[in-house]
Enzyme design. Structure first.
Site, PDB file in Angstrom:
ATOM      1  N   TYR A  75      -0.702   0.810  -5.574  1.00 35.42           N
ATOM      2  CA  TYR A  75      -1.607   0.577  -3.851  1.00 35.42           C
ATOM      3  C   TYR A  75      -2.788   1.210  -4.046  1.00 35.42           C
ATOM      4  O   TYR A  75      -3.533   1.295  -3.342  1.00 35.42           O
ATOM      5  CB  TYR A  75      -0.753   0.981  -2.836  1.00 35.42           C
ATOM      6  CG  TYR A  75       0.513   0.366  -2.512  1.00 35.42           C
ATOM      7  CD1 TYR A  75       0.478  -0.865  -2.193  1.00 35.42           C
ATOM      8  CD2 TYR A  75       1.719   0.831  -2.721  1.00 35.42           C
ATOM      9  CE1 TYR A  75       1.591  -1.660  -1.748  1.00 35.42           C
ATOM     10  CE2 TYR A  75       2.941   0.168  -2.379  1.00 35.42           C
ATOM     11  CZ  TYR A  75       2.875  -0.918  -1.925  1.00 35.42           C
ATOM     12  OH  TYR A  75       3.996  -1.633  -1.643  1.00 35.42           O
ATOM     13  N   ASP A 120      -8.874   0.923   7.117  1.00 32.39           N
ATOM     14  CA  ASP A 120      -9.622  -0.271   6.773  1.00 32.39           C
ATOM     15  C   ASP A 120      -9.611  -1.305   7.971  1.00 32.39           C
ATOM     16  O   ASP A 120      -8.568  -1.148   8.920  1.00 32.39           O
ATOM     17  CB  ASP A 120      -8.825  -1.013   5.436  1.00 32.39           C
ATOM     18  CG  ASP A 120      -7.377  -1.117   6.021  1.00 32.39           C
ATOM     19  OD1 ASP A 120      -6.864  -2.439   6.202  1.00 32.39           O
ATOM     20  OD2 ASP A 120      -6.369  -0.272   6.247  1.00 32.39           O
ATOM     21  N   HIS A 171      -6.290  -1.707   1.512  1.00 35.35           N
ATOM     22  CA  HIS A 171      -5.627  -1.110   2.550  1.00 35.35           C
ATOM     23  C   HIS A 171      -5.410   0.650   2.328  1.00 35.35           C
ATOM     24  O   HIS A 171      -4.907   1.198   3.277  1.00 35.35           O
ATOM     25  CB  HIS A 171      -4.160  -1.829   2.586  1.00 35.35           C
ATOM     26  CG  HIS A 171      -3.457  -1.752   4.007  1.00 35.35           C
ATOM     27  ND1 HIS A 171      -3.913  -2.044   5.030  1.00 35.35           N
ATOM     28  CD2 HIS A 171      -2.024  -1.926   4.188  1.00 35.35           C
ATOM     29  CE1 HIS A 171      -3.287  -2.232   5.979  1.00 35.35           C
ATOM     30  NE2 HIS A 171      -2.013  -2.324   5.638  1.00 35.35           N
TER      31      HIS A 171
END
Length: 189
Positions: free
Chosen positions: A15, A91, A20
């Site tokens: 990630y 975000d 995100h």
């Protein structure tokens, strides 16, 4: 005066540079600017520093996005930070890439991290720094979009936008959300 800055994101290398995780990226840039590294403490990566006579605490929850409120609740209570001195770095699909805005309150707009935070704060009266990621995805592909990296044409602008976000955090801590909004919200880089 004490402030809690909460960068939202998901832990794990897969990630690391996704849309995100921009909250984590901004928090990391703040740590780098201050020359401080995060410690892995209860429910979050944690650091603290002083800015213009104010104590600033920064966390990156290790609970995954949809449980961000759990980490916020723990640190807010442990550090005794009032809700008006909390800033969430998040975000935002509703804002075009290249725009960053401070907002003193508002809806969660379907964002799972903000939903979790609202459940522990019993409402949406908390400030957030909204980093625009646009909404350039086909219908039904929102999850794939937010969990993907920034596009090749977006990456060159990221460092300046992250630096601007750090300036906005410093402004929030120094003069509060209203003056920060006036100074930054409608200006471009």
């Amino acid at each position: 005066m004490k402030y809690l800055i909460v960068g939202l994101g998901n832990i794990g290398q897969e990630y690391a540079d996704t849309r995100h995780n921009i909250g984590f990226m901004i928090a990391d840039a703040l740590a780098k600017k201050e020359g401080i590294s995060f410690s892995n403490l209860r429910l979050a990566y944690y650091m603290e520093y002083s800015h213009k006579g104010r104590k600033v605490y920064v966390i990156k929850p290790t609970t995954f996005m949809n449980l961000s409120g759990k980490a916020l609740n723990y640190w807010m209570n442990d550090l005794k930070i009032p809700i008006e001195n909390i800033l969430i770095l998040v975000d935002d699909l509703a804002i075009p890439f290249g725009k960053v805005k401070i907002k003193p309150k508002g809806s969660n707009a379907g964002h799972n991290g903000l939903k979790s935070i609202e459940s522990v704060l019993n409402g949406s009266n908390y400030a957030r720094l909204r980093f625009g990621i646009s909404d350039n995805f086909p219908k039904g592909r929102q999850i794939d979009y937010v969990l993907s990296g920034f596009d090749d044409d977006e990456r060159p602008a990221l460092p300046a936008l992250i630096d601007r976000s750090v300036e906005m955090i410093e402004s929030f801590v120094t003069v509060g959300p209203e003056l920060t909004m006036t100074r930054f919200n409608n200006s471009d880089l």
